[in-house]
Design an enzyme around this catalytic site. Structure first.
Site, PDB file in Angstrom:
ATOM      1  N   GLY A  10      32.847  38.351  34.800  1.00  0.00           N
ATOM      2  CA  GLY A  10      33.502  37.068  35.082  1.00  0.00           C
ATOM      3  C   GLY A  10      32.604  36.118  35.846  1.00  0.00           C
ATOM      4  CE1 TYR A  11      31.159  29.993  38.469  1.00  0.00           C
ATOM      5  CE2 TYR A  11      33.257  29.950  39.642  1.00  0.00           C
ATOM      6  CZ  TYR A  11      31.985  29.447  39.441  1.00  0.00           C
ATOM      7  OH  TYR A  11      31.536  28.394  40.198  1.00  0.00           O
ATOM      8  CG  ASP A  58      42.911  46.773  30.722  1.00  0.00           C
ATOM      9  OD1 ASP A  58      43.230  46.728  31.930  1.00  0.00           O
ATOM     10  OD2 ASP A  58      43.445  46.073  29.838  1.00  0.00           O
ATOM     11  CB  SER A 124      42.644  33.942  46.794  1.00  0.00           C
ATOM     12  OG  SER A 124      42.899  32.575  46.681  1.00  0.00           O
ATOM     13  CE1 TYR A 148      44.828  35.338  41.550  1.00  0.00           C
ATOM     14  CE2 TYR A 148      45.127  33.346  42.869  1.00  0.00           C
ATOM     15  CZ  TYR A 148      44.323  34.389  42.431  1.00  0.00           C
ATOM     16  OH  TYR A 148      43.027  34.490  42.872  1.00  0.00           O
ATOM     17  CE  LYS A 152      43.238  38.014  43.579  1.00  0.00           C
ATOM     18  NZ  LYS A 152      42.028  38.766  43.329  1.00  0.00           N
ATOM     19  CG  ASN A 178      39.080  25.378  46.563  1.00  0.00           C
ATOM     20  OD1 ASN A 178      39.417  25.497  47.738  1.00  0.00           O
ATOM     21  ND2 ASN A 178      39.939  25.183  45.603  1.00  0.00           N
ATOM     22  CG  LEU A 199      38.488  18.613  40.841  1.00  0.00           C
ATOM     23  CD1 LEU A 199      39.254  17.638  39.967  1.00  0.00           C
ATOM     24  CD2 LEU A 199      38.543  18.173  42.319  1.00  0.00           C
ATOM     25  CG  PHE A 217      47.666  16.769  39.452  1.00  0.00           C
ATOM     26  CD1 PHE A 217      48.591  16.384  38.497  1.00  0.00           C
ATOM     27  CD2 PHE A 217      46.590  17.561  39.057  1.00  0.00           C
ATOM     28  CE1 PHE A 217      48.468  16.786  37.174  1.00  0.00           C
ATOM     29  CE2 PHE A 217      46.454  17.972  37.740  1.00  0.00           C
ATOM     30  CZ  PHE A 217      47.394  17.576  36.796  1.00  0.00           C
ATOM     31  CG  ASP A 294      48.608  20.773  43.959  1.00  0.00           C
ATOM     32  OD1 ASP A 294      48.387  21.985  43.821  1.00  0.00           O
ATOM     33  OD2 ASP A 294      48.153  19.901  43.208  1.00  0.00           O
TER      34      ASP A 294
HETATM   35  N1  LIG Z   1      37.568  31.342  40.876  1.00  0.00           N
HETATM   36  C1  LIG Z   1      38.382  31.055  41.872  1.00  0.00           C
HETATM   37  O1  LIG Z   1      38.727  29.891  42.095  1.00  0.00           O
HETATM   38  C2  LIG Z   1      38.892  32.140  42.795  1.00  0.00           C
HETATM   39  C3  LIG Z   1      39.411  31.797  44.057  1.00  0.00           C
HETATM   40  C4  LIG Z   1      39.877  32.799  44.895  1.00  0.00           C
HETATM   41  C5  LIG Z   1      39.858  34.129  44.467  1.00  0.00           C
HETATM   42  N2  LIG Z   1      39.371  34.428  43.238  1.00  0.00           N
HETATM   43  C6  LIG Z   1      39.366  35.835  42.798  1.00  0.00           C
HETATM   44  O2  LIG Z   1      38.048  36.221  42.517  1.00  0.00           O
HETATM   45  C7  LIG Z   1      38.028  37.184  41.448  1.00  0.00           C
HETATM   46  C8  LIG Z   1      37.046  36.732  40.398  1.00  0.00           C
HETATM   47  O3  LIG Z   1      37.428  35.443  39.948  1.00  0.00           O
HETATM   48  P1  LIG Z   1      36.624  34.692  38.800  1.00  0.00           P
HETATM   49  O4  LIG Z   1      36.780  33.240  39.060  1.00  0.00           O
HETATM   50  O5  LIG Z   1      35.296  35.278  38.644  1.00  0.00           O
HETATM   51  O6  LIG Z   1      37.560  35.071  37.563  1.00  0.00           O
HETATM   52  P2  LIG Z   1      37.162  35.519  36.079  1.00  0.00           P
HETATM   53  O7  LIG Z   1      38.409  35.485  35.276  1.00  0.00           O
HETATM   54  O8  LIG Z   1      35.979  34.737  35.611  1.00  0.00           O
HETATM   55  O9  LIG Z   1      36.680  37.025  36.317  1.00  0.00           O
HETATM   56  C9  LIG Z   1      37.577  38.108  36.391  1.00  0.00           C
HETATM   57  C10 LIG Z   1      37.029  39.198  35.495  1.00  0.00           C
HETATM   58  O10 LIG Z   1      37.902  40.336  35.568  1.00  0.00           O
HETATM   59  C11 LIG Z   1      38.122  40.828  34.266  1.00  0.00           C
HETATM   60  N3  LIG Z   1      39.421  41.527  34.282  1.00  0.00           N
HETATM   61  C12 LIG Z   1      40.645  40.983  34.501  1.00  0.00           C
HETATM   62  N4  LIG Z   1      41.578  41.955  34.445  1.00  0.00           N
HETATM   63  C13 LIG Z   1      40.927  43.114  34.204  1.00  0.00           C
HETATM   64  C14 LIG Z   1      41.343  44.468  34.047  1.00  0.00           C
HETATM   65  N5  LIG Z   1      42.634  44.817  34.084  1.00  0.00           N
HETATM   66  N6  LIG Z   1      40.401  45.409  33.837  1.00  0.00           N
HETATM   67  C15 LIG Z   1      39.094  45.090  33.775  1.00  0.00           C
HETATM   68  N7  LIG Z   1      38.633  43.821  33.892  1.00  0.00           N
HETATM   69  C16 LIG Z   1      39.553  42.860  34.112  1.00  0.00           C
HETATM   70  C17 LIG Z   1      38.059  39.615  33.373  1.00  0.00           C
HETATM   71  O11 LIG Z   1      37.749  39.928  32.012  1.00  0.00           O
HETATM   72  C18 LIG Z   1      36.961  38.773  34.031  1.00  0.00           C
HETATM   73  O12 LIG Z   1      35.692  39.104  33.498  1.00  0.00           O
HETATM   74  C19 LIG Z   1      39.464  37.315  40.966  1.00  0.00           C
HETATM   75  O13 LIG Z   1      40.007  38.462  41.560  1.00  0.00           O
HETATM   76  C20 LIG Z   1      40.125  36.072  41.498  1.00  0.00           C
HETATM   77  O14 LIG Z   1      41.500  36.284  41.752  1.00  0.00           O
HETATM   78  C21 LIG Z   1      38.873  33.480  42.393  1.00  0.00           C
END
Ligand SMILES: NC(=O)c1ccc[n+]([C@@H]2O[C@H](COP(=O)([O-])OP(=O)(O)OC[C@H]3O[C@@H](n4cnc5c(N)ncnc54)[C@H](O)[C@@H]3O)[C@@H](O)[C@H]2O)c1
Length: 346
Positions: A10-11, A58, A124, A148, A152, A178, A199, A217, A294
């Site tokens: 993921g990101y 998964d 988060s 959500y 967390k 963020n 955003l 918004f 919000d």
């Molecule tokens: N991006 C944000 O704004 C933000 C802010 C606060 C917290 N977070 C938390 O940070 C973490 C990462 O966020 P991100 O932005 O990289 O999200 P993302 O969706 O890009 O990455 C999450 C990854 O987890 C994988 N995934 C989800 N469920 C799964 C499962 N059951 N088994 C295996 N893999 C699974 C997805 O395929 C994805 O690659 C998350 O837990 C998110 O809640 C993100």
């Protein structure tokens, strides 16, 4: 250390893999790819200069999750794997409970059985809801406002109970504000499916011509210019904090809950202006009604991260915008195409 990175495709997870590899750690990514592309692994290889081990698992599958620990010993786990869209969580709360909470329980069971006792967990700032005051400290009241956020909070609590129950198990909950921006290579970045909820990716898609106008918004919040104020943090700064948290777990053998933000609030209009400057593109926008749920202004008190981890955010808003734009302009359709393809060529 050998680190299992759940959600590492993921990101935020992919950026953390880069920083872990740069600091000499061995990384194994476990991801279901529900919200990410297998191309991330190729891009990681290009950045790191070596292949990244990958297991498509998964976490909802208890046996498959346990199998991650069968043949490989991990020194620690970094757990990003979750669904994260607030609106979707209101429409499908049970899917969020199942994926995020049940998945985490399976992961903790696997860790416990394999005697892996160090965890860094993605929490988060959403657990603070609408805070009474800013900057927000870690001891502020917790009041989640959507399913959500509840997942967390529950996951933090489950992990806390486990730490209480087993004195050798230590975890760091990192409460992100963020996250925005991208790796300087432009090879990895944020690629939300569908209409972006956040955003920065929305602004990026307007700038690259995938969306016509930005909708802001609320223009009547009690803030500097009437638009909402948030604490944007560069994803590379965020990723570095995970590596620092692992070092802390090894060194201090203590658990903690830590904010990750810059401590500086930035309004929507300030971010739009900084992005226009960084990209040289105009960002047309309309100011519309406030969105239910919000809040006006949220930014972190980041002092604890510095006190415990020695961590401080280094990148400013201009760098966040410049790097987000590099990623988006090199990858107009995200991971759907090779870097440099024109938008809409998918
Ligand atoms: N991006 C944000 O704004 C933000 C802010 C606060 C917290 N977070 C938390 O940070 C973490 C990462 O966020 P991100 O932005 O990289 O999200 P993302 O969706 O890009 O990455 C999450 C990854 O987890 C994988 N995934 C989800 N469920 C799964 C499962 N059951 N088994 C295996 N893999 C699974 C997805 O395929 C994805 O690659 C998350 O837990 C998110 O809640 C993100």
């Amino acid at each position: 250390m050998r680190i299992l990175v759940c959600g590492g495709a993921g990101y935020i997870g992919s950026h953390t893999c880069v920083l872990l590899a740069e600091r000499g750690h061995e990384v194994v990514v476990a991801d279901s790819l529900v919200n990410s592309s297998p191309k991330v692994l190729e891009r990681l290889q290009a950045i790191i200069g070596a292949p990244v081990a990958f297991r498509q698992v998964d976490l909802r599958d208890r046996a498959a999750t346990a199998s991650l620990f069968q043949d490989t010993h991990f020194d620690a786990v970094v757990h990003f794997a979750a669904l994260k869209a607030v609106g979707e969580s209101c429409e499908r709360p049970l899917d969020y409970f199942d994926n995020n909470i049940a998945g985490t329980i399976h992961l903790l069971q696997g860790m416990k059985a394999a005697n892996v006792r160090r965890l860094v967990f993605s929490s988060s700032a959403t657990v603070y809801g609408d805070p009474d005051s800013v900057p927000v400290r870690e001891d502020a009241p917790l009041r989640v406002t959507n399913p959500y956020g509840r997942t967390k909070l529950v996951m933090e609590q489950l992990i806390g109970d486990l730490c209480d129950n087993d004195p050798a198990f230590h975890a760091i909950n990192l409460r992100y504000f963020n996250p925005v921006g991208a790796h300087a290579s432009g090879l990895i970045g944020e690629d939300p499916g569908g209409i972006p909820n956040n955003l920065m990716p929305y602004i990026c898609q307007v700038a690259v011509g995938r969306r016509e106008r930005l909708r802001i918004f609320g223009g009547d919040w009690p803030t500097v210019d009437g638009t909402g104020v948030r604490d944007y943090i560069h994803v590379v700064d965020l990723a570095r904090a995970h590596v620092d948290a692992l070092d802390y777990l090894l060194r201090a053998e203590r658990s903690a809950t830590i904010n990750l933000g810059t401590g500086r609030g930035v309004s929507v209009l300030e971010l739009v202006r900084a992005f226009a400057e960084a990209s040289g593109r105009e960002i047309p926008y309309d100011i519309v009604e406030r969105r239910a749920g919000d809040v006006a202004e949220v930014y972190a008190e980041p002092g604890l991260a510095h006190a415990l981890l020695g961590w401080r955010a280094q990148f400013d808003v201009d760098a966040m915008c410049r790097d987000a734009w590099r990623w988006q302009s090199m990858n107009p359709d995200g991971y759907a195409l090779e870097p440099g393809a024109p938008p809409g060529a998918a």
